[in-house]
Write a protein that holds these residues in place. Sequence first.
Motif, PDB file in Angstrom:
ATOM      1  N   ILE A  51       0.838  -1.202   0.000  1.00  0.00           N
ATOM      2  CA  ILE A  51       0.000   0.000   0.000  1.00  0.00           C
ATOM      3  C   ILE A  51       0.873   1.251   0.000  1.00  0.00           C
ATOM      4  N   ILE A  52       1.913   1.241   0.816  1.00  0.00           N
ATOM      5  CA  ILE A  52       2.819   2.386   0.888  1.00  0.00           C
ATOM      6  C   ILE A  52       3.565   2.570  -0.432  1.00  0.00           C
ATOM      7  N   SER A  53       4.023   1.466  -1.002  1.00  0.00           N
ATOM      8  CA  SER A  53       4.760   1.543  -2.271  1.00  0.00           C
ATOM      9  C   SER A  53       3.907   2.172  -3.368  1.00  0.00           C
ATOM     10  N   ILE A  54       2.642   1.760  -3.445  1.00  0.00           N
ATOM     11  CA  ILE A  54       1.736   2.319  -4.456  1.00  0.00           C
ATOM     12  C   ILE A  54       1.481   3.796  -4.189  1.00  0.00           C
ATOM     13  N   SER A  55       1.351   4.145  -2.913  1.00  0.00           N
ATOM     14  CA  SER A  55       1.056   5.538  -2.568  1.00  0.00           C
ATOM     15  C   SER A  55       2.189   6.483  -2.953  1.00  0.00           C
ATOM     16  N   LEU A  56       3.385   5.950  -3.147  1.00  0.00           N
ATOM     17  CA  LEU A  56       4.543   6.787  -3.479  1.00  0.00           C
ATOM     18  C   LEU A  56       4.808   6.860  -4.981  1.00  0.00           C
ATOM     19  N   ILE A  57       3.944   6.220  -5.779  1.00  0.00           N
ATOM     20  CA  ILE A  57       4.106   6.261  -7.238  1.00  0.00           C
ATOM     21  C   ILE A  57       3.396   7.498  -7.784  1.00  0.00           C
ATOM     22  N   PRO A  58       4.127   8.503  -8.256  1.00  0.00           N
ATOM     23  CA  PRO A  58       3.477   9.738  -8.730  1.00  0.00           C
ATOM     24  C   PRO A  58       2.712   9.513 -10.029  1.00  0.00           C
ATOM     25  N   LEU A  59       1.520  10.092 -10.102  1.00  0.00           N
ATOM     26  CA  LEU A  59       0.700   9.999 -11.312  1.00  0.00           C
ATOM     27  C   LEU A  59       0.454  11.372 -11.925  1.00  0.00           C
ATOM     28  N   GLU A  60       0.210  12.348 -11.064  1.00  0.00           N
ATOM     29  CA  GLU A  60      -0.025  13.713 -11.523  1.00  0.00           C
ATOM     30  C   GLU A  60       0.714  14.662 -10.582  1.00  0.00           C
ATOM     31  N   ALA A  61       0.511  15.948 -10.773  1.00  0.00           N
ATOM     32  CA  ALA A  61       1.172  16.932  -9.908  1.00  0.00           C
ATOM     33  C   ALA A  61       0.274  18.143  -9.738  1.00  0.00           C
ATOM     34  N   LYS A  62       0.492  18.853  -8.636  1.00  0.00           N
ATOM     35  CA  LYS A  62      -0.189  20.125  -8.418  1.00  0.00           C
ATOM     36  C   LYS A  62       0.814  21.094  -7.807  1.00  0.00           C
ATOM     37  N   THR A  63       0.525  22.368  -7.908  1.00  0.00           N
ATOM     38  CA  THR A  63       1.455  23.364  -7.379  1.00  0.00           C
ATOM     39  C   THR A  63       1.181  23.615  -5.899  1.00  0.00           C
ATOM     40  N   ILE A  64       2.178  24.169  -5.233  1.00  0.00           N
ATOM     41  CA  ILE A  64       2.018  24.539  -3.824  1.00  0.00           C
ATOM     42  C   ILE A  64       0.879  25.543  -3.672  1.00  0.00           C
ATOM     43  N   ASN A  65       0.756  26.425  -4.633  1.00  0.00           N
ATOM     44  CA  ASN A  65      -0.328  27.408  -4.580  1.00  0.00           C
ATOM     45  C   ASN A  65      -1.696  26.718  -4.583  1.00  0.00           C
ATOM     46  N   ASP A  66      -1.836  25.674  -5.400  1.00  0.00           N
ATOM     47  CA  ASP A  66      -3.090  24.906  -5.434  1.00  0.00           C
ATOM     48  C   ASP A  66      -3.347  24.227  -4.089  1.00  0.00           C
ATOM     49  N   ILE A  67      -2.286  23.669  -3.513  1.00  0.00           N
ATOM     50  CA  ILE A  67      -2.415  22.977  -2.228  1.00  0.00           C
ATOM     51  C   ILE A  67      -2.853  23.948  -1.138  1.00  0.00           C
ATOM     52  N   LYS A  68      -2.242  25.124  -1.102  1.00  0.00           N
ATOM     53  CA  LYS A  68      -2.610  26.117  -0.089  1.00  0.00           C
ATOM     54  C   LYS A  68      -4.074  26.524  -0.220  1.00  0.00           C
ATOM     55  N   LYS A  69      -4.521  26.728  -1.444  1.00  0.00           N
ATOM     56  CA  LYS A  69      -5.922  27.095  -1.664  1.00  0.00           C
ATOM     57  C   LYS A  69      -6.855  26.000  -1.164  1.00  0.00           C
ATOM     58  N   GLU A  70      -6.511  24.745  -1.467  1.00  0.00           N
ATOM     59  CA  GLU A  70      -7.347  23.618  -1.045  1.00  0.00           C
ATOM     60  C   GLU A  70      -7.406  23.526   0.479  1.00  0.00           C
ATOM     61  N   TRP A  71      -6.257  23.657   1.129  1.00  0.00           N
ATOM     62  CA  TRP A  71      -6.221  23.549   2.588  1.00  0.00           C
ATOM     63  C   TRP A  71      -7.006  24.681   3.243  1.00  0.00           C
ATOM     64  N   ILE A  72      -6.832  25.890   2.744  1.00  0.00           N
ATOM     65  CA  ILE A  72      -7.539  27.038   3.320  1.00  0.00           C
ATOM     66  C   ILE A  72      -9.049  26.877   3.147  1.00  0.00           C
ATOM     67  N   GLN A  73      -9.475  26.485   1.958  1.00  0.00           N
ATOM     68  CA  GLN A  73     -10.907  26.275   1.717  1.00  0.00           C
ATOM     69  C   GLN A  73     -11.454  25.174   2.613  1.00  0.00           C
ATOM     70  N   TYR A  74     -10.647  24.137   2.814  1.00  0.00           N
ATOM     71  CA  TYR A  74     -11.102  23.003   3.620  1.00  0.00           C
ATOM     72  C   TYR A  74     -11.308  23.404   5.076  1.00  0.00           C
ATOM     73  N   TYR A  75     -10.294  24.021   5.681  1.00  0.00           N
ATOM     74  CA  TYR A  75     -10.445  24.324   7.107  1.00  0.00           C
ATOM     75  C   TYR A  75     -11.426  25.471   7.347  1.00  0.00           C
ATOM     76  N   GLU A  76     -11.512  26.407   6.411  1.00  0.00           N
ATOM     77  CA  GLU A  76     -12.492  27.481   6.579  1.00  0.00           C
ATOM     78  C   GLU A  76     -13.916  26.943   6.491  1.00  0.00           C
ATOM     79  N   SER A  77     -14.141  25.970   5.621  1.00  0.00           N
ATOM     80  CA  SER A  77     -15.486  25.405   5.474  1.00  0.00           C
ATOM     81  C   SER A  77     -15.941  24.691   6.739  1.00  0.00           C
ATOM     82  N   ILE A  78     -14.990  24.241   7.546  1.00  0.00           N
ATOM     83  CA  ILE A  78     -15.320  23.514   8.773  1.00  0.00           C
ATOM     84  C   ILE A  78     -15.321  24.427   9.993  1.00  0.00           C
ATOM     85  N   LEU A  79     -14.344  25.310  10.080  1.00  0.00           N
ATOM     86  CA  LEU A  79     -14.150  26.085  11.305  1.00  0.00           C
ATOM     87  C   LEU A  79     -14.837  27.449  11.311  1.00  0.00           C
ATOM     88  N   ILE A  80     -15.078  28.015  10.145  1.00  0.00           N
ATOM     89  CA  ILE A  80     -15.497  29.417  10.117  1.00  0.00           C
ATOM     90  C   ILE A  80     -16.868  29.642  10.755  1.00  0.00           C
TER      91      ILE A  80
END
Length: 262
Positions: free
Chosen positions: A82-111
């Motif tokens: 399971i770990i080996s498969i999880s480390l096989i890259p298939l696609e990529a996203k930018t750090i900017n995309d990740i930050k947006k996703e995280w901010i939207q996620y926690y704001e939707s729950i905590l705000i």
Amino acid sequence: MVSKLNILQNYYHIPLEDQFTFTYDSHKYYLTNKPFPFYFQKYISLLQINPFKIIDNIYQQKQSQGFILYQLLNIPTDIQKIISISLIPLEAKTINDIKKEWIQYYESILIYTSLNSLEYQIIYYTLFTLCQLSIELLNHYFSSSTTIPCSLQHQTIQSIEDIYKIENIILDLTVHDLLNLYLNDFITLQQLEHIFNENNLTSKELQLLLCYALFPKTCLLYYHKDNLIQKRKRLMKYNKKLSSLILLLQKYIQIPLFNWIK
């Protein structure tokens, strides 16, 4: 339109509610008239196993008005695979995309969370601070345009049964499963370190793991379901596991001195 409930009752004599997946007579089943989701098909292909068998209906037929009933087999779980498969890259996203996703996620729950007691406020601000810190740490380690690999992961891993849930396979950061296996006690801290070394995880991957670990998704995921006692227990366990992980990562990467990291 054919009801799954009618299919189960008329073709398999299974008196259950209309569900995507269900348990009957101690076995897990999946009834569908559609192909398996793409990510799940890809995941099973990489695992090189077939975790299901098709159940014939009472007329000894594979299909019932276009529906097929699958039974989940008892397959030994290979955590390393399971770990080996999880480390096989298939696609990529930018750090900017990740930050947006995280901010939207926690704001939707905590705000919109009500803070009707002092302890609720403490838990709320602890989670909020961790979310902010994870974003701050992303900014410290990476530029906004840095690309981060994504691979097949499990949305949640609370039990062994989650491994083969059809709807549970998603595309996420390559460190997602690794972190959740550790946080949910499938692997120990010592095993985690062995995985670091055996798979030659880079500084970039370990930095991302730290950022992702600081983002308290395991607590946020159940935030609105948990009562106050459950919130407290979940946060206490998370903080304990996080502290141990930080001590381990300090052996491999430089970690800036934030108030929450000492």
